[in-house]
Design a protein around this motif. Structure first.
Motif: not given
Length: 487
Positions: A332-334, A392-400
């Motif tokens: 899941r992409l954030i 909070d979200v299983p399997g999530a990935m994002g950037y910062s």
């Protein structure tokens, strides 16, 4: 101080000086048991009211005293005369010599003699600090007295003795008055310097401006700017700041419009990367070299990705972490909303300039009804919101921004091609996810304005330390500070 001390010692007080001290003047009640009976061996008559006087003669000047320094006629053998008013000398002996070389001066013919109420002392050569002692037995002819006048010493020494007389010295027990005075003077100077220093610190620093600045722009850089602004206000109480940081793109648009409306005074915008075209009035100033990182939920089982794997994930070609060695969890992409400087840096540095696909989910867990099939994609409007959602979200990935992601619970920072997000790795060209942080104003701000002063504070004062504390680097510390690019 050394010059003043030297002038005082050699000009005012003189270099040659002979001193004397009366170390004892007491009634002789038991002459038989005295430690030095030699003085009484000279007695030829009974004593009426005997007293004992012990004198110390010393060279307390700065140089050697020789026979020619005694200010008496050359043919006179005696150099010092000691007079005892109201008493007569009935016996005398030299009891102590600090230097045995002085003994010859007291031998027969040297000038040592007694004349009624006087003792004549020879011209004794004396090194600096040398001394000798004379013990005298005295008596009176007119009955017992309760008080005797102190002995008078009459002599002058060449070399500038004050008043042309031998000086009476005091016991050296305790601290000399001159030393106390000098210490007091130095303490006064230290206190005065402390007062001046304290008062000078009560004012503003050299580069301290007052006024108000509205700050907009990057949410990734917001923690650094807010911390630096608080530090600046502590030093410059006349400065105030207001923050409305919703993203680099929105901040630049706001600043550009303020410039067009003639309301740009006191406006400052921070952007992750350069401004887009069409904003010619906005003037950039490189502030910091900012590192970014990809982050994943801690349950994915992945901590290292290649550039190619990252591209395939965002293209939708890889949809489960199990496909690249992780756990059996859907990806899941954030992302950040369009216009975000962090998103622009990610697209430019990692995706090769290709725009991220649009979102298909609001809750980041499931695709919205009617949305295309594929990886779940959602967007958030701030760095903090992205990080909270990934955790909070299983399997999530994002950037910062790296500093914001550091030490966050539930998150794993991703190495890219085996390289962690560090300034050293980026400087060597092995870590690709970074960007230049720019501070934008409409035109060049006035040199004494708060905006200009705060920008300087960020680059070369405490603000630079704050930037480093968040894992980034001031542009001035890089190999090519003008462009703020690593070599």
């Amino acid at each position: 101080m050394p010059v003043v001390a030297a002038l005082y010692e050699f000009v005012v007080k003189g270099r040659k000086r002979l001193g004397y001290r009366v170390q004892m003047d007491t009634t002789a009640t038991n002459v038989v048991e005295t430690d030095d009976p030699g003085v009484f061996d000279q007695l030829r008559e009974p004593l009426v009211d005997p007293t004992l006087v012990l004198l110390r003669i010393e060279n307390n000047g700065q140089t050697h005293i020789d026979e020619d320094d005694y200010a008496v006629l050359h043919e006179k053998k005696a150099g010092v005369t000691i007079t005892f008013p109201d008493r007569k000398v009935v016996g005398m002996v030299v009891t102590e010599l600090s230097d045995d070389g002085m003994r010859s001066a007291f031998e027969d013919g040297g000038g040592l003699a007694v004349q009624k109420n006087r003792i004549l002392l020879p011209k004794v050569p004396m090194n600096r600090g040398a001394h000798y002692k004379v013990l005298a037995a005295l008596d009176t002819d007119d009955g017992k007295r309760d008080f005797y006048a102190p002995p008078k010493v009459a002599c002058t020494i060449k070399g500038g003795v004050t008043g042309g007389k031998i000086q009476e010295t005091r016991s050296r027990m305790g601290t000399p008055k001159r030393v106390i005075a000098l210490i007091g003077f130095l303490v006064a100077i230290v206190i005065a310097q402390l007062v001046v220093f304290t008062q000078s610190n009560n004012g503003a620093p050299l580069d301290c401006a007052s006024g108000h600045v509205n700050v907009t722009g990057s949410t990734a850089f917001a923690p650094i700017v807010q911390e630096a602004a608080k530090s600046y206000q502590d030093l410059c109480p006349g400065a105030t700041f207001a923050f409305d940081m919703r993203g680099s793109g929105e901040g630049l648009q706001f600043l550009d419009q303020a410039g067009r409306d003639g309301k740009a005074d006191g406006q400052l915008t921070f952007s992750d990367g350069e401004k887009p075209s069409g904003m010619p009035a906005l003037l950039p100033r490189p502030i910091a070299f900012v590192l970014f990182t990809l982050v994943v939920n801690g349950d994915t089982g992945v901590s290292d990705l290649t550039i190619d794997q990252i591209k395939q994930i965002y293209q939708g070609k890889i949809s489960n972490w199990q496909e690249i060695g992780g756990k059996n969890l859907p990806i899941r992409l954030i992302s950040r909303n369009p216009g975000s400087g962090t998103r622009n840096a990610f697209q430019r540095r990692i995706l090769g300039g290709i725009r991220e696909p649009g979102t298909n989910s609001d809750d980041c867990h499931n695709r919205d009804p009617g949305s295309p099939l594929g990886v779940v994609r959602c967007a958030r409007d701030s760095t903090d919101a992205v990080l909270r959602t990934v955790a909070d979200v299983p399997g999530a990935m994002g950037y910062s921004e790296l500093g914001a992601a550091t030490d966050r619970k539930g998150l794993t920072a991703i190495h890219i091609d085996g390289h962690p997000a560090t300034v050293v790795e980026a400087d060597h060209g092995t870590y690709p996810f970074w960007e230049t942080e720019f501070g934008y104003t409409v035109g060049e701000p006035r040199a004494n304005s708060l905006a200009a002063s705060f920008l300087r504070y960020l680059t070369n004062q405490v603000g630079a330390d704050i930037i480093r504390s968040h894992g980034d680097r001031p542009c001035a510390e890089l190999a090519n500070p003008q462009l703020c690019r690593p070599t």
